[in-house]
Design a protein around this motif. Structure first.
Motif, PDB file in Angstrom:
ATOM      1  N   ASN A 324      77.068  33.629  11.879  1.00 26.49           N
ATOM      2  CA  ASN A 324      76.339  34.702  12.620  1.00 26.49           C
ATOM      3  C   ASN A 324      75.669  35.931  11.770  1.00 26.49           C
ATOM      4  O   ASN A 324      74.935  36.931  12.066  1.00 26.49           O
ATOM      5  N   PHE A 325      75.615  35.856  10.216  1.00 28.42           N
ATOM      6  CA  PHE A 325      74.949  36.611   9.514  1.00 28.42           C
ATOM      7  C   PHE A 325      74.425  36.044   8.291  1.00 28.42           C
ATOM      8  O   PHE A 325      75.062  35.026   7.834  1.00 28.42           O
ATOM      9  N   SER A 326      73.475  36.566   7.658  1.00 27.24           N
ATOM     10  CA  SER A 326      72.827  35.952   6.439  1.00 27.24           C
ATOM     11  C   SER A 326      72.576  37.427   5.660  1.00 27.24           C
ATOM     12  O   SER A 326      72.370  38.265   6.006  1.00 27.24           O
ATOM     13  N   ARG A 327      72.491  36.971   4.414  1.00 25.58           N
ATOM     14  CA  ARG A 327      72.272  37.879   3.332  1.00 25.58           C
ATOM     15  C   ARG A 327      70.609  37.596   2.960  1.00 25.58           C
ATOM     16  O   ARG A 327      70.609  36.510   2.113  1.00 25.58           O
ATOM     17  N   ILE A 328      69.660  38.427   3.015  1.00 21.61           N
ATOM     18  CA  ILE A 328      68.465  38.276   2.710  1.00 21.61           C
ATOM     19  C   ILE A 328      67.804  39.023   1.753  1.00 21.61           C
ATOM     20  O   ILE A 328      67.912  40.288   2.018  1.00 21.61           O
ATOM     21  N   ASP A 329      67.564  38.597   0.442  1.00 19.63           N
ATOM     22  CA  ASP A 329      67.172  39.568  -0.572  1.00 19.63           C
ATOM     23  C   ASP A 329      68.272  40.836  -0.777  1.00 19.63           C
ATOM     24  O   ASP A 329      67.970  42.019  -1.144  1.00 19.63           O
ATOM     25  N   GLY A 330      69.420  40.276  -0.542  1.00 23.84           N
ATOM     26  CA  GLY A 330      70.699  41.264  -0.759  1.00 23.84           C
ATOM     27  C   GLY A 330      70.953  42.133   0.312  1.00 23.84           C
ATOM     28  O   GLY A 330      71.977  42.941   0.095  1.00 23.84           O
ATOM     29  N   LYS A 331      70.385  41.865   1.281  1.00 20.90           N
ATOM     30  CA  LYS A 331      70.657  42.813   2.645  1.00 20.90           C
ATOM     31  C   LYS A 331      71.259  41.805   3.926  1.00 20.90           C
ATOM     32  O   LYS A 331      70.523  40.907   4.001  1.00 20.90           O
ATOM     33  N   LEU A 332      72.133  42.450   4.535  1.00 22.61           N
ATOM     34  CA  LEU A 332      72.780  41.573   5.596  1.00 22.61           C
ATOM     35  C   LEU A 332      71.699  41.666   7.065  1.00 22.61           C
ATOM     36  O   LEU A 332      71.171  42.780   7.023  1.00 22.61           O
ATOM     37  N   GLN A 333      71.601  40.398   7.325  1.00 22.72           N
ATOM     38  CA  GLN A 333      70.746  40.354   8.760  1.00 22.72           C
ATOM     39  C   GLN A 333      72.004  39.550   9.689  1.00 22.72           C
ATOM     40  O   GLN A 333      72.406  38.760   9.190  1.00 22.72           O
ATOM     41  N   PRO A 334      71.715  39.943  11.022  1.00 24.80           N
ATOM     42  CA  PRO A 334      72.441  39.187  12.004  1.00 24.80           C
ATOM     43  C   PRO A 334      71.557  37.985  12.334  1.00 24.80           C
ATOM     44  O   PRO A 334      70.472  38.103  12.280  1.00 24.80           O
ATOM     45  N   SER A 335      72.226  36.845  12.700  1.00 22.74           N
ATOM     46  CA  SER A 335      71.494  35.780  13.023  1.00 22.74           C
ATOM     47  C   SER A 335      71.043  35.755  14.249  1.00 22.74           C
ATOM     48  O   SER A 335      71.441  36.545  15.161  1.00 22.74           O
ATOM     49  N   ALA A 336      69.989  34.956  14.842  1.00 19.81           N
ATOM     50  CA  ALA A 336      69.374  34.893  15.918  1.00 19.81           C
ATOM     51  C   ALA A 336      70.361  34.226  17.077  1.00 19.81           C
ATOM     52  O   ALA A 336      71.268  33.711  16.836  1.00 19.81           O
ATOM     53  N   ALA A 337      70.178  34.745  18.474  1.00 18.17           N
ATOM     54  CA  ALA A 337      71.298  34.295  19.387  1.00 18.17           C
ATOM     55  C   ALA A 337      70.394  34.258  20.628  1.00 18.17           C
ATOM     56  O   ALA A 337      69.255  34.836  20.803  1.00 18.17           O
ATOM     57  N   PRO A 338      70.722  33.500  21.747  1.00 18.46           N
ATOM     58  CA  PRO A 338      71.744  32.449  21.582  1.00 18.46           C
ATOM     59  C   PRO A 338      71.577  31.342  20.805  1.00 18.46           C
ATOM     60  O   PRO A 338      70.328  31.090  20.583  1.00 18.46           O
ATOM     61  N   ARG A 339      72.449  30.357  20.999  1.00 19.17           N
ATOM     62  CA  ARG A 339      72.445  28.733  20.323  1.00 19.17           C
ATOM     63  C   ARG A 339      71.760  28.000  21.556  1.00 19.17           C
ATOM     64  O   ARG A 339      72.312  28.176  22.675  1.00 19.17           O
ATOM     65  N   PHE A 340      70.791  26.845  21.112  1.00 22.28           N
ATOM     66  CA  PHE A 340      70.281  25.984  21.921  1.00 22.28           C
ATOM     67  C   PHE A 340      70.548  24.525  21.554  1.00 22.28           C
ATOM     68  O   PHE A 340      70.954  24.481  20.320  1.00 22.28           O
ATOM     69  N   SER A 341      70.995  23.818  22.476  1.00 19.08           N
ATOM     70  CA  SER A 341      71.275  22.435  21.908  1.00 19.08           C
ATOM     71  C   SER A 341      70.116  21.544  21.604  1.00 19.08           C
ATOM     72  O   SER A 341      70.361  20.861  20.485  1.00 19.08           O
ATOM     73  N   ARG A 342      68.847  21.734  21.665  1.00 16.29           N
ATOM     74  CA  ARG A 342      67.514  21.033  21.146  1.00 16.29           C
ATOM     75  C   ARG A 342      66.935  22.051  20.227  1.00 16.29           C
ATOM     76  O   ARG A 342      66.388  21.689  19.225  1.00 16.29           O
ATOM     77  N   SER A 343      66.626  23.111  20.715  1.00 16.30           N
ATOM     78  CA  SER A 343      65.518  24.077  20.133  1.00 16.30           C
ATOM     79  C   SER A 343      66.235  24.786  18.888  1.00 16.30           C
ATOM     80  O   SER A 343      67.470  25.042  19.051  1.00 16.30           O
ATOM     81  N   GLN A 344      65.338  24.758  17.802  1.00 12.63           N
ATOM     82  CA  GLN A 344      65.800  25.372  16.672  1.00 12.63           C
ATOM     83  C   GLN A 344      64.996  26.899  16.352  1.00 12.63           C
ATOM     84  O   GLN A 344      63.897  26.813  16.312  1.00 12.63           O
ATOM     85  N   LEU A 345      65.958  27.550  16.263  1.00 10.10           N
ATOM     86  CA  LEU A 345      65.470  28.990  16.120  1.00 10.10           C
ATOM     87  C   LEU A 345      65.155  29.239  14.783  1.00 10.10           C
ATOM     88  O   LEU A 345      65.640  28.454  14.055  1.00 10.10           O
ATOM     89  N   ARG A 346      64.377  30.365  14.501  1.00 13.22           N
ATOM     90  CA  ARG A 346      63.858  30.693  13.285  1.00 13.22           C
ATOM     91  C   ARG A 346      65.320  31.356  12.663  1.00 13.22           C
ATOM     92  O   ARG A 346      66.226  32.103  13.080  1.00 13.22           O
ATOM     93  N   PRO A 347      65.413  30.863  11.204  1.00 17.42           N
ATOM     94  CA  PRO A 347      66.470  31.431  10.538  1.00 17.42           C
ATOM     95  C   PRO A 347      66.102  32.904  10.231  1.00 17.42           C
ATOM     96  O   PRO A 347      64.971  33.281   9.911  1.00 17.42           O
TER      97      PRO A 347
END
Length: 369
Positions: A324-347
């Protein structure tokens, strides 16, 4: 910016976002996460009021244009004429004064969906007044149900008015209109007002109130911080945990796990007993630190969660498991939502900097110097 490939469900959709703050860039971020090609039109640095930051600009391209110049107007007009939809969050009339109102594009881009998000809406007595999230939520009546007896109402900043009532309703309106335009061949204007969106979100409360199941008096309404089974409670270390054991079976388990077997679970909604029992529950919770209550109650059916900081939330095992979260360049970001069974969201990724793609986009438009 380095483009990250996606096969999200909105791949191929072209969106122009007029740079702003709050709900407009968040709506653009949501659409970009889902695969849309979102181009942000930024103003020269001297005219920017606030940079929205890396997270809200992720997955987007950015062009910096001076709309007081002929090149700037030619470029933004060309961008909008190629777009499926536009997002703007200015006060009513600003885009018209810039020469970029929806009427300008009726002939050149008849399928354009023109999304406008404001606090008060495009019309009405308050349409041209300044305001912020807390004001819009207050006018809907929703802020009144976010208070404790004897205390001023409070709510988490930006989430309810700006993001939920504004950005999410704008996104819903845009996608609905885009779907309709596939049948009709015509675009339309979306008037997403935060005061409208928050009012709509209070439908459940109004429904319960209409059937007599939502008492206005806090002492008889468990949602309003007066019951022993639905609230935040302080722990021995000054941290807090939340309980939400509304259903009878969950309430019975809560009593058992708090060693309150002498309490009759059948009397759960006898509000005369709430003050005394709430004091007992509060004393039980106060006896142990938050971490011990997590060990004892988390994952059970008492409807429990600790109150975590933003930093702590990113490290919780459940959020880690779902990414649900990622650390990019040392800063927290929430992940994309909602989730899909086939489609791949941008990280999650670092957002583009204002104007980073100006030269590339101008070349694509045939306007490079």
């Amino acid at each position: 910016m380095q483009e990250q490939k996606t096969n999200g469900p909105l791949k191929g959709l072209k969106i122009v976002e007029m740079a702003g703050i709050g709900p407009a860039p968040f709506c653009g971020m949501l659409l970009a996460d889902l695969g849309a090609e979102v181009t942000v039109v930024e103003r020269p640095a001297a005219l920017r009021s606030l940079n929205t930051g890396d997270a809200l600009n992720r997955g987007k391209r950015s062009i910096c244009l001076d709309l007081k110049t002929e090149l700037g107007m030619r470029a933004v007009t060309a961008l909008i004429n190629q777009a499926d939809a536009l997002i703007e969050g200015y006060r009513p009339g600003v885009m018209e004064r810039l020469g970029l109102g929806p009427a300008v594009f009726e002939a050149s881009n008849p399928k354009l969906v023109y999304g406008r998000v404001t606090g008060w809406g495009q019309n009405g007595p308050l349409a041209h007044a300044a305001g912020h999230d807390i004001n819009y939520v207050a006018l809907t009546g929703a802020l009144s149900v976010a208070s404790r007896a004897g205390q001023a109402p409070s709510l988490p900043a930006t989430l309810l008015g700006d993001m939920a009532g504004g950005a999410l309703f704008l996104a819903l309106g845009l996608l609905s209109a885009l779907l309709e335009s596939q049948r009709s061949g015509r675009g339309q204007i979306i008037d997403a007002a935060m005061v409208d969106g928050v009012g709509c979100m209070s439908a459940l409360i109004h429904s319960l109130r209409g059937t007599g199941m939502w008492p206005d008096a806090p002492q008889h309404n468990f949602f309003l911080h007066s019951s022993p089974f639905y609230d935040s409670f302080e722990c021995a270390d000054g941290r807090y945990v939340t309980l939400g054991a509304i259903e009878p079976q969950f309430y019975a388990e809560l009593l058992q796990r708090l060693d309150l077997q002498d309490v009759d679970p059948q009397a759960q909604f006898d509000t005369r007993q709430w003050p005394a029992l709430r004091a007992r529950v509060a004393a039980r919770i106060k006896a142990k630190p938050q971490s011990q209550w997590q060990t004892l109650l988390e994952g059970t059916d008492v409807c429990f969660a600790p109150v975590l900081s933003l930093e702590e939330a990113a490290s919780h095992p459940h959020n880690l498991a779902r990414g649900n979260f990622s650390r990019i360049d040392g800063k927290l970001q929430p992940s994309a939502a909602p989730r899909f069974s086939r489609s791949q969201l941008r990280p999650a990724q670092a957002g583009t900097k204002p104007g980073a793609d100006t030269e590339a986009i101008l070349r694509e438009l045939g306007l490079a110097s």
